[in-house]
Design a protein around this motif. Sequence first.
Motif, PDB file in Angstrom:
ATOM      1  N   ASN A  17      -5.925   4.822  -9.322  1.00  0.00           N
ATOM      2  CA  ASN A  17      -7.235   4.259  -8.981  1.00  0.00           C
ATOM      3  C   ASN A  17      -7.101   3.093  -8.002  1.00  0.00           C
ATOM      4  O   ASN A  17      -7.885   2.982  -7.055  1.00  0.00           O
ATOM      5  CB  ASN A  17      -7.959   3.805 -10.247  1.00  0.00           C
ATOM      6  N   GLU A  18      -6.113   2.239  -8.226  1.00  0.00           N
ATOM      7  CA  GLU A  18      -5.894   1.120  -7.314  1.00  0.00           C
ATOM      8  C   GLU A  18      -5.481   1.614  -5.928  1.00  0.00           C
ATOM      9  O   GLU A  18      -5.907   1.064  -4.908  1.00  0.00           O
ATOM     10  CB  GLU A  18      -4.828   0.183  -7.865  1.00  0.00           C
ATOM     11  N   LEU A  19      -4.676   2.665  -5.898  1.00  0.00           N
ATOM     12  CA  LEU A  19      -4.239   3.230  -4.622  1.00  0.00           C
ATOM     13  C   LEU A  19      -5.420   3.807  -3.855  1.00  0.00           C
ATOM     14  O   LEU A  19      -5.563   3.571  -2.646  1.00  0.00           O
ATOM     15  CB  LEU A  19      -3.187   4.312  -4.883  1.00  0.00           C
ATOM     16  N   ARG A  20      -6.274   4.537  -4.532  1.00  0.00           N
ATOM     17  CA  ARG A  20      -7.461   5.094  -3.873  1.00  0.00           C
ATOM     18  C   ARG A  20      -8.380   3.988  -3.351  1.00  0.00           C
ATOM     19  O   ARG A  20      -8.939   4.087  -2.261  1.00  0.00           O
ATOM     20  CB  ARG A  20      -8.223   5.978  -4.836  1.00  0.00           C
ATOM     21  N   ALA A  21      -8.530   2.929  -4.134  1.00  0.00           N
ATOM     22  CA  ALA A  21      -9.380   1.814  -3.714  1.00  0.00           C
ATOM     23  C   ALA A  21      -8.790   1.124  -2.481  1.00  0.00           C
ATOM     24  O   ALA A  21      -9.528   0.753  -1.566  1.00  0.00           O
ATOM     25  CB  ALA A  21      -9.549   0.819  -4.850  1.00  0.00           C
ATOM     26  N   GLU A  22      -7.482   0.960  -2.472  1.00  0.00           N
ATOM     27  CA  GLU A  22      -6.836   0.297  -1.333  1.00  0.00           C
ATOM     28  C   GLU A  22      -6.945   1.145  -0.068  1.00  0.00           C
ATOM     29  O   GLU A  22      -7.192   0.626   1.018  1.00  0.00           O
ATOM     30  CB  GLU A  22      -5.367   0.010  -1.656  1.00  0.00           C
ATOM     31  N   ILE A  23      -6.770   2.446  -0.202  1.00  0.00           N
ATOM     32  CA  ILE A  23      -6.853   3.334   0.956  1.00  0.00           C
ATOM     33  C   ILE A  23      -8.268   3.361   1.518  1.00  0.00           C
ATOM     34  O   ILE A  23      -8.462   3.445   2.733  1.00  0.00           O
ATOM     35  CB  ILE A  23      -6.370   4.752   0.578  1.00  0.00           C
ATOM     36  N   SER A  24      -9.272   3.253   0.660  1.00  0.00           N
ATOM     37  CA  SER A  24     -10.659   3.334   1.112  1.00  0.00           C
ATOM     38  C   SER A  24     -11.191   2.011   1.674  1.00  0.00           C
ATOM     39  O   SER A  24     -12.322   1.982   2.168  1.00  0.00           O
ATOM     40  CB  SER A  24     -11.555   3.814  -0.024  1.00  0.00           C
ATOM     41  N   ARG A  25     -10.407   0.937   1.587  1.00  0.00           N
ATOM     42  CA  ARG A  25     -10.837  -0.347   2.148  1.00  0.00           C
ATOM     43  C   ARG A  25     -10.947  -0.253   3.668  1.00  0.00           C
ATOM     44  O   ARG A  25     -10.358   0.623   4.302  1.00  0.00           O
ATOM     45  CB  ARG A  25      -9.829  -1.445   1.798  1.00  0.00           C
ATOM     46  N   ARG A  26     -11.672  -1.166   4.243  1.00  0.00           N
ATOM     47  CA  ARG A  26     -11.860  -1.171   5.686  1.00  0.00           C
ATOM     48  C   ARG A  26     -10.539  -1.403   6.412  1.00  0.00           C
ATOM     49  O   ARG A  26     -10.233  -0.734   7.402  1.00  0.00           O
ATOM     50  CB  ARG A  26     -12.874  -2.245   6.064  1.00  0.00           C
ATOM     51  N   TRP A  27      -9.763  -2.387   5.943  1.00  0.00           N
ATOM     52  CA  TRP A  27      -8.433  -2.650   6.494  1.00  0.00           C
ATOM     53  C   TRP A  27      -7.426  -2.611   5.349  1.00  0.00           C
ATOM     54  O   TRP A  27      -7.098  -3.640   4.749  1.00  0.00           O
ATOM     55  CB  TRP A  27      -8.387  -4.026   7.174  1.00  0.00           C
ATOM     56  N   PRO A  28      -6.922  -1.416   5.065  1.00  0.00           N
ATOM     57  CA  PRO A  28      -5.981  -1.309   3.943  1.00  0.00           C
ATOM     58  C   PRO A  28      -4.651  -1.999   4.245  1.00  0.00           C
ATOM     59  O   PRO A  28      -4.205  -2.045   5.395  1.00  0.00           O
ATOM     60  CB  PRO A  28      -5.785   0.192   3.778  1.00  0.00           C
ATOM     61  N   ASP A  29      -4.062  -2.547   3.215  1.00  0.00           N
ATOM     62  CA  ASP A  29      -2.779  -3.219   3.319  1.00  0.00           C
ATOM     63  C   ASP A  29      -1.671  -2.166   3.151  1.00  0.00           C
ATOM     64  O   ASP A  29      -1.492  -1.601   2.071  1.00  0.00           O
ATOM     65  CB  ASP A  29      -2.661  -4.288   2.237  1.00  0.00           C
ATOM     66  N   ALA A  30      -0.933  -1.910   4.228  1.00  0.00           N
ATOM     67  CA  ALA A  30       0.092  -0.864   4.217  1.00  0.00           C
ATOM     68  C   ALA A  30       1.213  -1.173   3.224  1.00  0.00           C
ATOM     69  O   ALA A  30       1.749  -0.262   2.578  1.00  0.00           O
ATOM     70  CB  ALA A  30       0.665  -0.677   5.613  1.00  0.00           C
ATOM     71  N   PHE A  31       1.558  -2.439   3.088  1.00  0.00           N
ATOM     72  CA  PHE A  31       2.625  -2.809   2.156  1.00  0.00           C
ATOM     73  C   PHE A  31       2.201  -2.592   0.702  1.00  0.00           C
ATOM     74  O   PHE A  31       2.994  -2.153  -0.125  1.00  0.00           O
ATOM     75  CB  PHE A  31       3.062  -4.259   2.372  1.00  0.00           C
ATOM     76  N   ARG A  32       0.958  -2.897   0.398  1.00  0.00           N
ATOM     77  CA  ARG A  32       0.458  -2.682  -0.972  1.00  0.00           C
ATOM     78  C   ARG A  32       0.374  -1.197  -1.270  1.00  0.00           C
ATOM     79  O   ARG A  32       0.714  -0.761  -2.374  1.00  0.00           O
ATOM     80  CB  ARG A  32      -0.908  -3.332  -1.150  1.00  0.00           C
ATOM     81  N   ILE A  33      -0.047  -0.407  -0.294  1.00  0.00           N
ATOM     82  CA  ILE A  33      -0.099   1.046  -0.480  1.00  0.00           C
ATOM     83  C   ILE A  33       1.296   1.592  -0.756  1.00  0.00           C
ATOM     84  O   ILE A  33       1.492   2.401  -1.663  1.00  0.00           O
ATOM     85  CB  ILE A  33      -0.731   1.726   0.749  1.00  0.00           C
ATOM     86  N   GLN A  34       2.262   1.125   0.000  1.00  0.00           N
ATOM     87  CA  GLN A  34       3.639   1.575  -0.190  1.00  0.00           C
ATOM     88  C   GLN A  34       4.152   1.191  -1.587  1.00  0.00           C
ATOM     89  O   GLN A  34       4.790   1.991  -2.273  1.00  0.00           O
ATOM     90  CB  GLN A  34       4.533   0.978   0.886  1.00  0.00           C
ATOM     91  N   LYS A  35       3.855  -0.020  -2.009  1.00  0.00           N
ATOM     92  CA  LYS A  35       4.298  -0.484  -3.329  1.00  0.00           C
ATOM     93  C   LYS A  35       3.652   0.339  -4.443  1.00  0.00           C
ATOM     94  O   LYS A  35       4.320   0.752  -5.395  1.00  0.00           O
ATOM     95  CB  LYS A  35       3.950  -1.961  -3.506  1.00  0.00           C
ATOM     96  N   LEU A  36       2.345   0.610  -4.318  1.00  0.00           N
ATOM     97  CA  LEU A  36       1.647   1.393  -5.329  1.00  0.00           C
ATOM     98  C   LEU A  36       2.182   2.821  -5.390  1.00  0.00           C
ATOM     99  O   LEU A  36       2.337   3.391  -6.472  1.00  0.00           O
ATOM    100  CB  LEU A  36       0.143   1.395  -5.054  1.00  0.00           C
ATOM    101  N   LYS A  37       2.494   3.398  -4.235  1.00  0.00           N
ATOM    102  CA  LYS A  37       3.050   4.752  -4.215  1.00  0.00           C
ATOM    103  C   LYS A  37       4.415   4.797  -4.879  1.00  0.00           C
ATOM    104  O   LYS A  37       4.727   5.739  -5.608  1.00  0.00           O
ATOM    105  CB  LYS A  37       3.146   5.272  -2.783  1.00  0.00           C
ATOM    106  N   ARG A  38       5.228   3.772  -4.656  1.00  0.00           N
ATOM    107  CA  ARG A  38       6.547   3.718  -5.299  1.00  0.00           C
ATOM    108  C   ARG A  38       6.424   3.580  -6.817  1.00  0.00           C
ATOM    109  O   ARG A  38       7.156   4.219  -7.570  1.00  0.00           O
ATOM    110  CB  ARG A  38       7.364   2.569  -4.740  1.00  0.00           C
ATOM    111  N   LEU A  39       5.504   2.733  -7.256  1.00  0.00           N
ATOM    112  CA  LEU A  39       5.287   2.573  -8.702  1.00  0.00           C
ATOM    113  C   LEU A  39       4.807   3.875  -9.332  1.00  0.00           C
ATOM    114  O   LEU A  39       5.271   4.277 -10.400  1.00  0.00           O
ATOM    115  CB  LEU A  39       4.263   1.469  -8.968  1.00  0.00           C
ATOM    116  N   LYS A  40       3.888   4.529  -8.651  1.00  0.00           N
ATOM    117  CA  LYS A  40       3.345   5.776  -9.164  1.00  0.00           C
ATOM    118  C   LYS A  40       4.441   6.833  -9.275  1.00  0.00           C
ATOM    119  O   LYS A  40       4.529   7.558 -10.276  1.00  0.00           O
ATOM    120  CB  LYS A  40       2.224   6.247  -8.235  1.00  0.00           C
ATOM    121  N   LEU A  41       5.297   6.922  -8.278  1.00  0.00           N
ATOM    122  CA  LEU A  41       6.395   7.883  -8.303  1.00  0.00           C
ATOM    123  C   LEU A  41       7.414   7.547  -9.397  1.00  0.00           C
ATOM    124  O   LEU A  41       7.915   8.437 -10.082  1.00  0.00           O
ATOM    125  CB  LEU A  41       7.088   7.933  -6.942  1.00  0.00           C
TER     126      LEU A  41
END
Length: 64
Positions: A17-41
């Motif tokens: 849910n946090e990853l989807r929210a970050e991706i849908s933001r106007r200016w998503p933070d690429a580092f946070r997306i990467q961190k969330l994807k690593r945690l999810k994996l």
Amino acid sequence: MTFSSFRLLQYHQKIDNELRAEISRRWPDAFRIQKLKRLKLAIKDRLANRGSAPFERGLRFNKI
């Protein structure tokens, strides 16, 4: 399903849910997306290892 597996599934959903929210933001933070994807994996891997562990323990063969 054990309690720890259930908690891992809940945590996986929360991160998703946090990853989807970050991706849908106007200016998503690429580092946070990467961190969330690593945690999810990492959680997905832990869940997969929990599912196969009982079978691996039961299928050990003695070396001749």
